[in-house]
Write a protein that holds these residues in place. Structure first.
Motif, PDB file in Angstrom:
ATOM      1  N   GLY A  95       0.768  -1.363  -0.029  1.00 49.33           N
ATOM      2  CA  GLY A  95      -0.169   0.249   0.115  1.00 49.33           C
ATOM      3  C   GLY A  95       0.680   1.036   0.134  1.00 49.33           C
ATOM      4  O   GLY A  95       0.168   2.319   0.017  1.00 49.33           O
ATOM      5  N   LYS A  96       2.274   1.185  -0.025  1.00 54.12           N
ATOM      6  CA  LYS A  96       2.964   2.399   0.120  1.00 54.12           C
ATOM      7  C   LYS A  96       3.653   2.342  -1.239  1.00 54.12           C
ATOM      8  O   LYS A  96       4.220   1.316  -1.896  1.00 54.12           O
ATOM      9  CB  LYS A  96       4.056   2.359   1.112  1.00 54.12           C
ATOM     10  CG  LYS A  96       3.493   2.243   2.677  1.00 54.12           C
ATOM     11  CD  LYS A  96       2.949   3.698   3.019  1.00 54.12           C
ATOM     12  CE  LYS A  96       2.615   3.686   4.259  1.00 54.12           C
ATOM     13  NZ  LYS A  96       2.032   4.721   4.895  1.00 54.12           N
ATOM     14  N   VAL A  97       4.087   3.831  -1.759  1.00 54.62           N
ATOM     15  CA  VAL A  97       4.719   3.895  -3.007  1.00 54.62           C
ATOM     16  C   VAL A  97       6.437   3.417  -2.672  1.00 54.62           C
ATOM     17  O   VAL A  97       6.970   4.020  -1.763  1.00 54.62           O
ATOM     18  CB  VAL A  97       4.954   5.264  -3.571  1.00 54.62           C
ATOM     19  CG1 VAL A  97       5.711   5.329  -4.756  1.00 54.62           C
ATOM     20  CG2 VAL A  97       3.633   5.575  -3.913  1.00 54.62           C
ATOM     21  N   VAL A  98       6.857   2.454  -3.182  1.00 54.09           N
ATOM     22  CA  VAL A  98       8.399   2.060  -3.065  1.00 54.09           C
ATOM     23  C   VAL A  98       9.273   2.650  -4.401  1.00 54.09           C
ATOM     24  O   VAL A  98      10.420   2.746  -4.155  1.00 54.09           O
ATOM     25  CB  VAL A  98       8.631   0.621  -3.004  1.00 54.09           C
ATOM     26  CG1 VAL A  98       8.114   0.239  -1.667  1.00 54.09           C
ATOM     27  CG2 VAL A  98       7.914  -0.108  -4.035  1.00 54.09           C
ATOM     28  N   GLU A  99       8.580   3.081  -5.297  1.00 58.56           N
ATOM     29  CA  GLU A  99       9.523   3.591  -6.548  1.00 58.56           C
ATOM     30  C   GLU A  99       8.458   4.345  -7.280  1.00 58.56           C
ATOM     31  O   GLU A  99       7.350   4.062  -7.578  1.00 58.56           O
ATOM     32  CB  GLU A  99       9.752   2.466  -7.484  1.00 58.56           C
ATOM     33  CG  GLU A  99      10.662   2.864  -8.721  1.00 58.56           C
ATOM     34  CD  GLU A  99      11.330   1.600  -9.398  1.00 58.56           C
ATOM     35  OE1 GLU A  99      11.747   0.694  -9.065  1.00 58.56           O
ATOM     36  OE2 GLU A  99      10.949   1.484 -10.867  1.00 58.56           O
ATOM     37  N   ILE A 100       8.971   5.579  -7.797  1.00 60.89           N
ATOM     38  CA  ILE A 100       8.334   6.427  -8.729  1.00 60.89           C
ATOM     39  C   ILE A 100       9.150   6.703  -9.874  1.00 60.89           C
ATOM     40  O   ILE A 100      10.347   6.837  -9.531  1.00 60.89           O
ATOM     41  CB  ILE A 100       7.899   7.772  -8.096  1.00 60.89           C
ATOM     42  CG1 ILE A 100       7.133   8.631  -9.221  1.00 60.89           C
ATOM     43  CG2 ILE A 100       8.845   8.288  -7.253  1.00 60.89           C
ATOM     44  CD1 ILE A 100       6.486   9.822  -8.336  1.00 60.89           C
ATOM     45  N   SER A 101       8.914   6.256 -11.014  1.00 61.09           N
ATOM     46  CA  SER A 101       9.770   6.613 -12.235  1.00 61.09           C
ATOM     47  C   SER A 101       9.169   7.559 -13.306  1.00 61.09           C
ATOM     48  O   SER A 101       7.755   7.362 -13.405  1.00 61.09           O
ATOM     49  CB  SER A 101      10.267   5.534 -12.739  1.00 61.09           C
ATOM     50  OG  SER A 101       9.369   4.397 -12.982  1.00 61.09           O
ATOM     51  N   PHE A 102      10.005   8.353 -14.041  1.00 61.63           N
ATOM     52  CA  PHE A 102       9.271   8.990 -15.229  1.00 61.63           C
ATOM     53  C   PHE A 102       8.981   7.968 -16.250  1.00 61.63           C
ATOM     54  O   PHE A 102       9.319   6.913 -16.659  1.00 61.63           O
ATOM     55  CB  PHE A 102      10.567   9.928 -15.848  1.00 61.63           C
ATOM     56  CG  PHE A 102      10.101  10.359 -17.298  1.00 61.63           C
ATOM     57  CD1 PHE A 102       9.299  11.507 -17.311  1.00 61.63           C
ATOM     58  CD2 PHE A 102      10.716   9.901 -18.488  1.00 61.63           C
ATOM     59  CE1 PHE A 102       8.999  11.925 -18.475  1.00 61.63           C
ATOM     60  CE2 PHE A 102      10.319  10.386 -19.531  1.00 61.63           C
ATOM     61  CZ  PHE A 102       9.547  11.713 -19.570  1.00 61.63           C
ATOM     62  N   SER A 103       7.711   8.081 -16.837  1.00 60.87           N
ATOM     63  CA  SER A 103       7.058   7.454 -17.966  1.00 60.87           C
ATOM     64  C   SER A 103       6.562   8.262 -19.124  1.00 60.87           C
ATOM     65  O   SER A 103       5.924   9.226 -18.834  1.00 60.87           O
ATOM     66  CB  SER A 103       6.262   6.265 -17.501  1.00 60.87           C
ATOM     67  OG  SER A 103       5.103   6.662 -16.812  1.00 60.87           O
ATOM     68  N   GLN A 104       6.729   7.842 -20.337  1.00 65.46           N
ATOM     69  CA  GLN A 104       5.933   8.556 -21.220  1.00 65.46           C
ATOM     70  C   GLN A 104       4.575   7.683 -21.731  1.00 65.46           C
ATOM     71  O   GLN A 104       4.791   6.588 -22.077  1.00 65.46           O
ATOM     72  CB  GLN A 104       6.923   8.600 -22.615  1.00 65.46           C
ATOM     73  CG  GLN A 104       8.174   9.340 -22.256  1.00 65.46           C
ATOM     74  CD  GLN A 104       9.026   9.663 -23.562  1.00 65.46           C
ATOM     75  OE1 GLN A 104       8.833   8.937 -24.495  1.00 65.46           O
ATOM     76  NE2 GLN A 104      10.059  10.643 -23.334  1.00 65.46           N
ATOM     77  N   PHE A 105       3.618   8.663 -22.038  1.00 69.79           N
ATOM     78  CA  PHE A 105       2.312   7.834 -22.388  1.00 69.79           C
ATOM     79  C   PHE A 105       1.494   9.041 -22.876  1.00 69.79           C
ATOM     80  O   PHE A 105       1.767  10.190 -22.920  1.00 69.79           O
ATOM     81  CB  PHE A 105       1.644   7.096 -21.331  1.00 69.79           C
ATOM     82  CG  PHE A 105       1.689   7.978 -19.916  1.00 69.79           C
ATOM     83  CD1 PHE A 105       2.479   7.641 -18.891  1.00 69.79           C
ATOM     84  CD2 PHE A 105       0.637   8.895 -19.786  1.00 69.79           C
ATOM     85  CE1 PHE A 105       2.212   8.098 -17.648  1.00 69.79           C
ATOM     86  CE2 PHE A 105       0.415   9.534 -18.570  1.00 69.79           C
ATOM     87  CZ  PHE A 105       1.394   9.115 -17.547  1.00 69.79           C
TER      88      PHE A 105
END
Length: 105
Positions: A95-105
């Protein structure tokens, strides 16, 4: 008898659903994408703009990784400066964010 059993079962399901949805919000997915709106340290929250509106997620100081387009780690502040209003993907654990990364969409 069967009608009563079905009614009782339906009532129990409604009550169980209502009871389980109270308190902390369960994250029903492993990852989630949207446009980065804000990152706060106190409280530790990440806000995304999505097709369903603004969503807020919890992250863990000294555990959550903030990764650029080359998967290099960044500070939360630098990540926000570089990727505010751009697409990002969040990965969750318990339930917690462990990774945030840039993504193109």
């Amino acid at each position: 008898m069967k009608k009563t059993s079905v009614s009782v079962l339906a009532l129990l399901l409604v009550l169980l659903t209502a009871f389980c949805s109270c308190g902390s919000e369960a994250i029903p997915y492993d990852n989630y994408s949207g446009f980065l709106e804000d990152i706060q340290k106190t409280p530790s929250e990440i806000r995304l703009l999505t097709g369903g509106g603004e969503k807020t997620f919890s992250w863990v100081l000294d555990k959550t990784l903030f990764l650029d387009e080359d998967k290099k780690e960044m500070t939360p502040v630098n990540f926000l400066i570089k990727f505010k209003n751009k697409g990002v993907t969040l990965l969750f654990e318990k339930g917690k964010v462990v990774e945030i990364s840039f993504s193109q969409f």
